[in-house]
Design a protein around this motif. Structure first.
Motif, PDB file in Angstrom:
ATOM      1  N   THR A  24     -81.275  52.718  -9.115  1.00  0.00           N
ATOM      2  CA  THR A  24     -80.613  52.964  -8.121  1.00  0.00           C
ATOM      3  C   THR A  24     -80.518  52.889  -6.840  1.00  0.00           C
ATOM      4  O   THR A  24     -82.254  53.620  -6.299  1.00  0.00           O
ATOM      5  N   THR A  25     -81.077  52.326  -5.905  1.00  0.00           N
ATOM      6  CA  THR A  25     -81.206  51.973  -4.465  1.00  0.00           C
ATOM      7  C   THR A  25     -79.622  52.092  -3.372  1.00  0.00           C
ATOM      8  O   THR A  25     -79.184  51.471  -3.508  1.00  0.00           O
ATOM      9  N   CYS A  26     -80.600  52.395  -2.250  1.00  0.00           N
ATOM     10  CA  CYS A  26     -78.997  52.949  -1.288  1.00  0.00           C
ATOM     11  C   CYS A  26     -78.980  51.127  -0.813  1.00  0.00           C
ATOM     12  O   CYS A  26     -80.513  51.399   0.163  1.00  0.00           O
ATOM     13  N   VAL A  27     -78.057  51.198  -0.499  1.00  0.00           N
ATOM     14  CA  VAL A  27     -78.429  49.658   0.537  1.00  0.00           C
ATOM     15  C   VAL A  27     -76.998  50.282   1.665  1.00  0.00           C
ATOM     16  O   VAL A  27     -75.944  50.502   1.070  1.00  0.00           O
ATOM     17  N   ALA A  28     -76.776  50.188   3.003  1.00  0.00           N
ATOM     18  CA  ALA A  28     -76.490  50.900   3.635  1.00  0.00           C
ATOM     19  C   ALA A  28     -76.174  49.468   4.819  1.00  0.00           C
ATOM     20  O   ALA A  28     -77.218  49.101   5.369  1.00  0.00           O
ATOM     21  N   ARG A  29     -75.011  48.441   5.200  1.00  0.00           N
ATOM     22  CA  ARG A  29     -74.999  47.699   5.883  1.00  0.00           C
ATOM     23  C   ARG A  29     -74.499  48.304   7.570  1.00  0.00           C
ATOM     24  O   ARG A  29     -73.184  48.911   6.919  1.00  0.00           O
ATOM     25  N   TYR A  30     -74.605  48.174   8.757  1.00  0.00           N
ATOM     26  CA  TYR A  30     -73.746  48.621   9.661  1.00  0.00           C
ATOM     27  C   TYR A  30     -73.970  47.205  10.597  1.00  0.00           C
ATOM     28  O   TYR A  30     -74.788  46.196   9.963  1.00  0.00           O
ATOM     29  N   THR A  31     -73.164  46.954  11.980  1.00  0.00           N
ATOM     30  CA  THR A  31     -73.180  46.375  12.749  1.00  0.00           C
ATOM     31  C   THR A  31     -73.270  46.979  14.026  1.00  0.00           C
ATOM     32  O   THR A  31     -73.292  48.038  13.883  1.00  0.00           O
ATOM     33  N   LEU A  32     -74.634  46.875  14.264  1.00  0.00           N
ATOM     34  CA  LEU A  32     -74.969  47.312  15.737  1.00  0.00           C
ATOM     35  C   LEU A  32     -74.753  46.429  17.304  1.00  0.00           C
ATOM     36  O   LEU A  32     -75.507  45.282  17.163  1.00  0.00           O
ATOM     37  N   ALA A  33     -73.950  46.861  18.279  1.00  0.00           N
ATOM     38  CA  ALA A  33     -73.665  45.725  19.492  1.00  0.00           C
ATOM     39  C   ALA A  33     -74.881  46.668  20.587  1.00  0.00           C
ATOM     40  O   ALA A  33     -74.995  47.550  20.533  1.00  0.00           O
ATOM     41  N   VAL A  34     -75.238  45.512  20.873  1.00  0.00           N
ATOM     42  CA  VAL A  34     -76.304  44.994  21.495  1.00  0.00           C
ATOM     43  C   VAL A  34     -75.761  44.719  22.766  1.00  0.00           C
ATOM     44  O   VAL A  34     -75.476  43.465  22.957  1.00  0.00           O
ATOM     45  N   ASN A  35     -75.872  45.505  24.093  1.00  0.00           N
ATOM     46  CA  ASN A  35     -75.571  45.254  25.315  1.00  0.00           C
ATOM     47  C   ASN A  35     -76.876  44.115  25.624  1.00  0.00           C
ATOM     48  O   ASN A  35     -77.985  44.483  25.771  1.00  0.00           O
ATOM     49  N   ARG A  36     -76.270  42.782  26.312  1.00  0.00           N
ATOM     50  CA  ARG A  36     -76.709  41.818  27.429  1.00  0.00           C
ATOM     51  C   ARG A  36     -77.250  42.526  29.008  1.00  0.00           C
ATOM     52  O   ARG A  36     -76.814  43.399  28.898  1.00  0.00           O
ATOM     53  N   ARG A  37     -78.621  41.700  28.478  1.00  0.00           N
ATOM     54  CA  ARG A  37     -79.127  42.589  30.427  1.00  0.00           C
ATOM     55  C   ARG A  37     -78.624  41.615  31.139  1.00  0.00           C
ATOM     56  O   ARG A  37     -78.082  41.734  32.071  1.00  0.00           O
ATOM     57  N   PHE A  38     -78.019  40.365  31.030  1.00  0.00           N
ATOM     58  CA  PHE A  38     -77.519  39.691  32.136  1.00  0.00           C
ATOM     59  C   PHE A  38     -76.424  37.944  31.242  1.00  0.00           C
ATOM     60  O   PHE A  38     -76.363  37.588  29.977  1.00  0.00           O
ATOM     61  N   ARG A  39     -75.386  38.076  31.829  1.00  0.00           N
ATOM     62  CA  ARG A  39     -74.481  37.806  31.424  1.00  0.00           C
ATOM     63  C   ARG A  39     -73.936  36.834  32.189  1.00  0.00           C
ATOM     64  O   ARG A  39     -74.025  36.565  33.284  1.00  0.00           O
ATOM     65  N   ARG A  40     -73.179  35.692  31.274  1.00  0.00           N
ATOM     66  CA  ARG A  40     -72.750  34.296  32.257  1.00  0.00           C
ATOM     67  C   ARG A  40     -71.405  34.898  31.628  1.00  0.00           C
ATOM     68  O   ARG A  40     -70.372  35.524  31.270  1.00  0.00           O
ATOM     69  N   ASP A  41     -70.469  34.491  33.301  1.00  0.00           N
ATOM     70  CA  ASP A  41     -69.198  34.214  33.228  1.00  0.00           C
ATOM     71  C   ASP A  41     -68.232  33.657  31.897  1.00  0.00           C
ATOM     72  O   ASP A  41     -69.098  32.659  31.260  1.00  0.00           O
ATOM     73  N   GLY A  42     -67.259  34.616  30.990  1.00  0.00           N
ATOM     74  CA  GLY A  42     -66.526  34.154  29.762  1.00  0.00           C
ATOM     75  C   GLY A  42     -67.420  34.642  28.764  1.00  0.00           C
ATOM     76  O   GLY A  42     -67.019  34.607  27.558  1.00  0.00           O
ATOM     77  N   GLU A  43     -68.658  34.651  28.790  1.00  0.00           N
ATOM     78  CA  GLU A  43     -69.385  35.386  28.195  1.00  0.00           C
ATOM     79  C   GLU A  43     -69.440  36.354  27.643  1.00  0.00           C
ATOM     80  O   GLU A  43     -69.423  37.511  27.940  1.00  0.00           O
ATOM     81  N   PRO A  44     -69.108  37.089  26.748  1.00  0.00           N
ATOM     82  CA  PRO A  44     -69.862  38.916  25.602  1.00  0.00           C
ATOM     83  C   PRO A  44     -70.079  39.618  26.727  1.00  0.00           C
ATOM     84  O   PRO A  44     -71.288  38.805  26.922  1.00  0.00           O
ATOM     85  N   ASP A  45     -70.347  40.726  26.288  1.00  0.00           N
ATOM     86  CA  ASP A  45     -71.122  41.689  26.900  1.00  0.00           C
ATOM     87  C   ASP A  45     -71.867  41.612  26.726  1.00  0.00           C
ATOM     88  O   ASP A  45     -72.769  42.602  26.218  1.00  0.00           O
TER      89      ASP A  45
END
Length: 161
Positions: A24-45
């Motif tokens: 048996t092998t452990c499999v872990a899944r997760y989502t990482l929220a990575v901040n953007r350095r530069f943002r344009r209007d209307g785009e997510p951070d």
């Protein structure tokens, strides 16, 4: 070369499963929220990056990682595809985690509340550091260049010199 290094916060607790079979092998899944350095209007951070950790890395994620934990990972990009129940081809992109480390202290993590530091019930009084004359600085005092004076003879007490 296929190498990725990311720093961000887990958006949820890792989804951990174990493979079937003799080994048996452990499999872990997760989502990482990575901040953007530069943002344009209307785009997510932030960008939300799907990560998967196998074996010992998966077990580490299961034991120590939780929603909001700030980590640094390194790994590789892996693409794939499958056909869903409706017969539509779905394309995937995941980061296969090779290394993962905490990116903040336990105290900093405890004060994290979704992007805003929690307020302390005790007011904090800022104090300016002492700035003695460098010639007469005692051990532990801060000098003009923000370095501590090191007492003579300390080398004998340090195990790593």
């Amino acid at each position: 070369m296929n190498k990725v290094v990311l720093m961000g916060r887990l958006t949820r607790n890792p989804d951990v499963r174990y493979s079937q079979g003799e080994r048996t092998t452990c499999v872990a899944r997760y989502t990482l929220a990575v901040n953007r350095r530069f943002r344009r209007d209307g785009e997510p951070d932030a960008d939300f990056i799907n990560c998967v950790a196998f074996g010992r890395q998966g077990e580490f994620a299961e034991k120590y990682l939780k929603q909001g934990t700030k980590i640094v990972i390194s790994g590789r990009i892996q693409t794939g595809s499958y056909t869903n129940r409706e017969g539509v081809r779905v394309y995937t992109t995941d980061i296969v985690v090779e290394e993962q480390d905490f990116a903040e202290s336990k105290a900093s993590a405890a004060s994290y509340s979704g992007g805003y530091p929690q307020q302390s019930s005790q007011p904090v009084q800022p104090q300016a550091p002492a700035r003695p004359d460098p010639a007469g600085a005692d051990a532990g005092q801060v000098m003009d260049n923000d370095f501590m004076a090191i007492p003579d003879g300390i080398e004998e007490e340090l195990p790593f010199i």
